[in-house]
Design an enzyme around this catalytic site. Structure first.
Site, PDB file in Angstrom:
ATOM      1  N   ASP A  13      21.938 -52.825 -19.812  1.00 23.85           N
ATOM      2  CA  ASP A  13      22.980 -53.208 -18.860  1.00 23.85           C
ATOM      3  C   ASP A  13      22.557 -54.401 -18.002  1.00 23.85           C
ATOM      4  OD1 ASP A  13      20.996 -51.731 -17.706  1.00 23.85           O
ATOM      5  OD2 ASP A  13      22.289 -50.211 -16.816  1.00 23.85           O
ATOM      6  N   ASP A  50      26.840 -41.350 -31.682  1.00 16.86           N
ATOM      7  CA  ASP A  50      25.680 -41.951 -32.333  1.00 16.86           C
ATOM      8  C   ASP A  50      24.763 -40.912 -32.956  1.00 16.86           C
ATOM      9  OD1 ASP A  50      25.091 -44.626 -32.830  1.00 16.86           O
ATOM     10  OD2 ASP A  50      23.377 -44.612 -31.483  1.00 16.86           O
TER      11      ASP A  50
END
Length: 867
Positions: free
Chosen positions: A566, A146
């Site tokens: 998450d 990224d």
């Protein structure tokens, strides 16, 4: 016949905690709850009249602590452990001499900054994935860069070349672990169980080659430290597309695999894919969650394995059979279709022997997670998790078919009893079945179910063969659907309208949409024949505008809206009715690195707590989200606890301040105790101790790990959690964004294994705990001095105050050691700030002094003359 019978046996079994251990534990929990109620009743009904403010604050804190304990304790009511049978899995799906029928799997590895996440660590993670004990044609590894770093790109190129020698070496000698850095650094007898005469020679040669590989990686890192003014240039002379990390096109590079290089023994290697999604100014890229969703789409276009395993770049595969462990659950005929993911515990390397800052999180992974596994499943912790791809697509799990209600034919036709109470509904459902209708109550039934029925109808009626929809689908575009929909019959119109809804849900990629309909994995028919077209489509699905006006990040994939994506992602799956499983093999499946430095550890905890506050203030808060769904109540309690725990910092810091105030003022939060009150106090402390002892007994957690967890709960609560609450309110209410900080990963070749333990980094998070330590120490000195001056009678009331003050200091002791560092010296800036705050607090308190009665009326002073 015996082997066939063995293959039919279950692939796993549930091992509940023995009743001799769990029943006393439950009894003590109930008794503790009863005692807690009587204790709180006593505290509320007996105020300290000479210290009402202190009493009121302490009672409010205790009520909050009681609620927090209930939310944490109830989900641990029915802990379970699971056991897998890898031999049965092999007999059923991977017999020797036959083609393997194990399900394919895609590995996801995410990295952002190669300077904070050393490339050699990422390379070791990738090498351990490529060498897992799994069929190579059913294993693919995707690395998300990224940061669009050329250093990461070159590292993967070197890694792919080294894997041609490393992978066959691992499989030939069955070594563990299969990350070379950690394998060669093991201080064990590496000749144990090795019988091949060539092992020693080949191991020495492989170690030499790995050291040469490390030197090449170190050379790349040294080169990357100074960026040229004209930017990076690739080997072919073209500029690196990612020179501007915030404005660059999407990049994909495929290494190895069926079309790539073979290993040195001529065998195929798993596919390795480098992915860097497109970045443009003005777009919200959603950090790690956005990168993971880009990998979901790329992998669906290129390989489309039905299962996905995601790892952080510093978590390597420590157990080469970890994937097979997960498949024992995911490929189970009954349980597998209901599972959204299989979560493995996190284990860590490089932590100091005493685990000063509770980096291992043993209490959470070995107690809380096992408790959740007995309800609806463990929470997703961000790494070491094997996902069901269909669950990531936002589909509901298959619901069990309801048995048709019993109807009797013994009544005459004019009797309407059966018709009224059951027959009418039964006839209606039968009619629906005959007519091929179906409800739209869930995405899979409303969209996917239609094509299944249509395929069956076409086959029976001599129409298009199965899969013809997928072939035709690639030729459709959204504009064609809108313009030409009137020219089709009802069946084709329904097909096109369903496709239009698919594009609004998943985005405008016909290949990706077709892949979502293949439940068992694999590419749609005809797609694999055009590799160049697939790469082009993969570039399209990682464009920065692909997710606009779709449900990505809202209902599909990793969910946006929090830095702890998450927790949010797993919560959404459980709300739809999916179950998860906690897999704890004897040999840890994955191992990673953790920040053992105090400042880095606090920043890590700050990020987790900030994410919880964001979820609390969003529409996905477990307190009010998805009622009427299929989330179990105890699971909801567990998720509620994961998002409200940062708010415990406010009563905790107040409660840690009260002992010092009591010592400085001579007041106390509890009046003189009678015999009954003393019994409740003793019973409460005994129940707390008994709960902890019995919890350690059934979980196997050591008392040292439990005590470190208790200490860091206080340390994190009065520092990182407190800052997270304020930052969360500023971010949500004021729009003040908090930048995501990547936790630094220690290099694998540290000269001092625990050098970072003593490294000091200034942060404002250190001020509140240091202030608490100073004011409590000052309070102890003041209280003891006052007792010495006032005589023997003052020591009795002083004992309770000293006990609570020492309780605070003992819990903050690891923090104090962290401040001292290796030379046992506290940084001057921390001392100055803490002393300043403690002095201001003391002066303000003396000036206000709320416990001294203020005289009413004129103040009379002696005149000095005998009147």
């Amino acid at each position: 016949m015996r082997r066939l019978a063995e293959a039919r046996q279950p692939l796993w079994r549930k091992l509940p905690v023995p009743s001799s251990q769990i029943n006393p534990y439950r009894i003590v929990i109930v008794l503790r709850l009863v005692v807690l109620c009587f204790f709180l009743r006593f505290r509320i009904m007996t105020p300290a009249n000479d210290a009402i403010p202190l009493w009121l604050v302490s009672v409010i804190c205790e009520l909050w602590f009681a609620l927090s304990w209930i939310l944490d304790q109830l989900p641990k009511w029915s802990p379970v452990t699971r056991e897998t049978y890898l031999d049965r899995l092999a007999l059923r799906y991977d017999r020797e001499g036959e083609p393997s029928r194990l399900s394919p799997i895609d590995f996801f590895v995410s990295t952002v900054d190669p300077l904070k996440e050393p490339p050699i660590i990422t390379a070791n993670t990738v090498l351990s994935i490529l060498a897992v004990d799994y069929p190579v044609d059913r294993n693919s590894c995707y690395v998300s860069d990224d940061g669009a770093s050329m250093l990461c790109f070159d590292t993967l190129s070197e890694t792919a070349e080294f894997a041609r020698r490393w992978v066959p070496f691992c499989k030939k000698f069955a070594i563990e672990p299969r990350a070379p850095e950690f394998y060669f650094s093991q201080k064990i007898d590496y000749l144990k169980d090795k019988v091949q005469p060539t092992f020693v020679k080949e191991r020495r040669a492989m170690k030499r080659e790995y050291e040469e590989f490390k030197v090449r990686i170190n050379g790349l890192v040294a080169k990357a430290e100074k960026k040229p003014e004209e930017g990076w240039v690739m080997q072919d002379g073209t500029p690196w597309p990612g020179n501007n990390t915030r404005d660059h096109p999407g990049m994909i590079q495929v290494y190895l695999g069926s079309q790539g290089a073979l290993d040195v023994e001529g065998h195929e290697l798993p596919r390795l894919v480098y992915v860097s999604r497109e970045k443009r100014p003005g777009h919200n890229h959603h950090k790690k969650a956005g990168a993971m969703n880009a990998l979901v789409r790329v992998s669906a276009v290129l390989t489309n394995a039905p299962f996905i395993l995601n790892l952080d770049c510093d978590h390597y595969v420590n157990n080469s059979k970890a994937v097979r462990e997960a498949m024992c659950f995911l490929m189970d005929p009954q349980l597998g279709k209901k599972l959204c993911y299989v979560q493995f515990p996190q284990r860590f390397d490089g932590i100091d022997l005493h685990d000063r800052y509770a980096n291992r999180n043993v209490v959470f992974f070995d107690i809380n997670m096992k408790g959740l596994d007995g309800i609806q499943g463990p929470v997703y912790v961000g790494t070491g998790c094997v996902f069901n791809r269909q669950a990531l697509y936002g589909y509901d799990p298959p619901r069990p078919e309801k048995r048709p209600k019993m109807t009797c034919d013994c009544w005459p036709s004019w009797c309407c009893c059966c018709c009224c109470f059951g027959g009418g509904k039964h006839r209606k459902s039968s009619k629906d079945k005959k007519g091929g209708g179906g409800g739209d109550d869930e995405p899979r039934r409303g969209l996917l179910g239609f094509y299944k029925k249509r395929g069956k109808k076409d086959k029976l009626g001599g129409g298009p063969k199965k899969g013809s929809y997928r072939k035709q689908q690639r030729g459709y575009e959204l504009e064609e659907i809108e313009e030409g929909i009137e020219g089709y019959d009802e069946l084709e119109r329904s097909s096109l309208m369903s496709q239009k809804s698919f594009q609004k849900r998943f985005g405008q990629s016909p290949v990706f949409i077709a892949s979502t309909l293949v439940e068992d994995g694999g590419l749609p028919q005809g797609a694999a024949a055009d590799p160049a077209g697939l790469i082009k489509e993969a570039i399209h699905v990682i464009s920065c505008g692909y997710e606009e006006k779709t449900e990505w990040g809202k209902e599909i994939g990793w969910i946006y809206g929090s830095v702890t994506e998450d927790i949010l992602t797993g919560f959404k799956m459980h709300c739809r009715g999916w179950k998860s499983v906690y897999c704890t093999p004897t040999r840890p499946a994955f191992k990673g690195s953790a920040p053992i430095n105090l400042s880095d550890r606090l920043h890590q905890v700050l990020r987790w707590a900030l994410g919880s506050v964001e979820i609390f203030m969003s529409r996905h808060c477990p307190l009010w989200y998805a009622y009427g769904g299929r989330l179990k109540w105890l699971e909801r309690f567990a998720y509620t606890n994961t998002i409200v725990y940062p708010f415990t910092s406010i009563p905790l810091i107040a409660y840690c301040t009260i002992p010092a105030v009591c010592l400085l003022t001579g007041k106390f939060i509890i009046p003189t105790l009678n015999n009954l009150a003393s019994i409740w106090f003793i019973a409460l402390f005994m129940s707390i101790i008994a709960t902890g002892v019995l919890e350690l007994r059934w979980s196997g957690v050591s008392i040292e790990d439990w005590w470190r967890n208790e200490q860091f709960w206080v340390i994190g609560g009065v520092s990182a959690h407190l800052f997270a609450v304020f930052q969360g309110f500023l971010k949500v209410l004021g729009g003040v964004d908090t930048n995501f900080t990547v936790t630094s990963k220690a290099g694998a070749d540290e000269a001092d294994a625990f050098g970072d333990l003593y490294l000091f980094k200034w942060t404002t998070l250190l001020i509140p705990p240091t202030t608490l330590i100073i004011i409590n120490m000052v309070g102890i000195v003041a209280g003891v001095s006052d007792a010495v001056n006032n005589g023997y009678g003052s020591w009795g009331p002083l004992f309770g105050k000293l006990f609570f003050s020492f309780w605070v200091i003992v819990h903050l002791y690891p923090f104090l050691k962290g401040l001292m560092g290796r030379q046992n010296r506290t940084p001057t800036i921390v001392v100055l700030w803490s002393v300043l705050l403690a002095s201001i607090f003391s002066l303000v308190w003396v000036r206000i002094d709320p416990f001294i009665a203020k005289p009413k009326g004129p103040i009379l002073k002696p005149c000095g003359v005998q009147c």
